[in-house]
Design a protein around this motif. Sequence first.
Motif: not given
Lengths: 153, 507
Positions: A23-24, A27, A35-38, A40-42, A45-46, A48, B192, B460
């Motif tokens: 799902t991440a 996105l 920079g990073l988009t929404p 990146f972080f998921p 985490v996914g 990891a 999300r 970010r």
Amino acid sequence: MFTNKYLLFLYFMLAVSVGYLITAVGLGDPFAENGLTPSFFPILVGAAAIVFSSILIVEQLRAAPEREIGANSSNEPGGYTHLWVTVAIFIYIALFRTAGYFLSSWLFVLALILLFSSLEKLLQKAVISAAIVGLAYLMFQQLFGVRLPTIWG
Amino acid sequence: MDFILQVFGSFSLLLDPVNFIYVVLGFFIGTIFAAIPGLTATLAMALLLPLTYSLSVETALMACASIYMAGMCGGSITATTINIPGAPSSMMTALDGYPMQQQGKGAQALGHAAIGSMFGGAVGALLLIALAPFVAELSLLVKTTGKFSLLAFAIVVVVIAQRGRVAKAGLSACIGLMLATIGLDAMEPITRFTYGYSNLTAGLALMPVIIGTFAIAEILTQANSSRDISVATQEAGKTKLRRRDFLPPLADIRKIGFGCYFKSCLIGYFVGTLPGAGGSMGAFLAYTETVRTSSEPETFGKGNPKGIAASESANNAVCGGAMVPMLTFGIPGDPITAIVLGVLVINGIQPGPQLMTDQAGLIAPMLASLLFSAVVLIPLTLWLIGPYCIKIVSIRKDVLYAVIALLAVVGSFVATYSTFQMFLALGMGVLAFYLRRFGFPVITMLLGYILGPNLEEFLRRSLALSNGDPTTFFTNPDSLFFVVLTVVFFYFLVIRKPAKMPGSASS
């Protein structure tokens, strides 16, 4: 038995982690200009979570024979009461608005008292349940001003 | 100095009958929950969280502080009388408390525990009052990149501190971070992981997460547990505890010495400032240090009051220490401070450096209540309920669990009047139950969930400010400080493995 349940739980967590990562990724691109988009972080985490689940599964598969012996003596759960409690809470929430606070709560409290004890002294337990529900109503509605659903509106 | 005066001025708030009743009631409930094996003060706080909606912030925080202090000392009652610590922080107290009970000195052991708790709680609270404003001023120096490194440090430390189960702690933290990413993105207007379900757009609310994780999971754990403490309570109930026996002989207190009390307090306080360490770690380190420096180490574990004094001083000093990162950086040190953070967030207050300066009036009464609980309520509670503590422990469990379940489920309805929140609390409860059952530390999940949004936002923002250059985390001094600190902790907790705490694998 414990090992199997534990492994099942780990497989479940791995499946959730993989689903989350897919799902991440869906996105969009994790990087944008400067920079990073929404996503990146998921994605991080996914990934990891998949790594940690995989480590635990491998660890468990390697140690399975010894764990099975130990599990029989120390980690044997005490029956299926927890499943019945989960079902009771689920039904209680489902009935909470339609049946109103008093009826649903009385049945719920009585059910839990019976689950944690026995079917003896049913009348006494029914009275105790009614008293608990009444006191909780007074506490929530009267003392703390919480509107609880009742059949009479 | 202004802040210190404000705290001492806040004692006048205790003269307000409403505040006083909530503080005393909170302490009493916290003691009972901590004394009953299986129940904790964290559970008491989770149950009372919905009620904070109808209270003023000051009153709610004062009640939280008294429950916290009670939770740290209440566990010593069953640790001493029936050798089953009511709370994990009292694990070390049982080592010497129960042998004293067997020698017929149970009341004295409880007295030593109360004195240690009183001293530890007071020193921890005073250190907090004195040092927190300075830490808050220092924390103003931490900018965006430093904030990311600090939050990352907190999560890494809480994971690697779970010795013997780091992978489990890592997965648990990832689950918390996953839960934190559900809903609207913090920086861009997109949703999300909602899968088209509108109830998830605003994300998972803190209240059902806390109630589910601590209250519903606890009920399921108790339902799944086959432990029966009735035999132990019956045995202990034969011993009569008299009020006059609670006061230990002055010679015993002198033998323990001020140095032992104070050193244990300092250990507890500084352990408390570390994320995820908690009261049990503080008590363990203080106990081992006391044994190490004692001239008669062979007497420990056989009823030496010094062991009780060390562990109880340390675990109560943890209360003050754990508040420091929570108030200054918004990083909870343990589950209870996570719930206190929840009380602040629910009332629209953002913990951080500004909190201690701009809204000191809200925080000062909480610290006054912490000190009041330590100095007045600990000895008073022992004197009042000490002789009846075994009766409290042997309370009917079926009724108790039914009450807890009712308060938990209805409590999760209070925030939004929505049954969705109730189902969410049940879902979190089932998840937390299985995590606990299979030895995953739930605190790492909660920390991931609480810190996740800020962690992502600061990451970010930092990269946006540095045009996507990741070396910014090493070139900014505030960030570099926390990176180095993470490496130092990694070295001491993972590479140079310290002594293993008894029972750490199972709890």
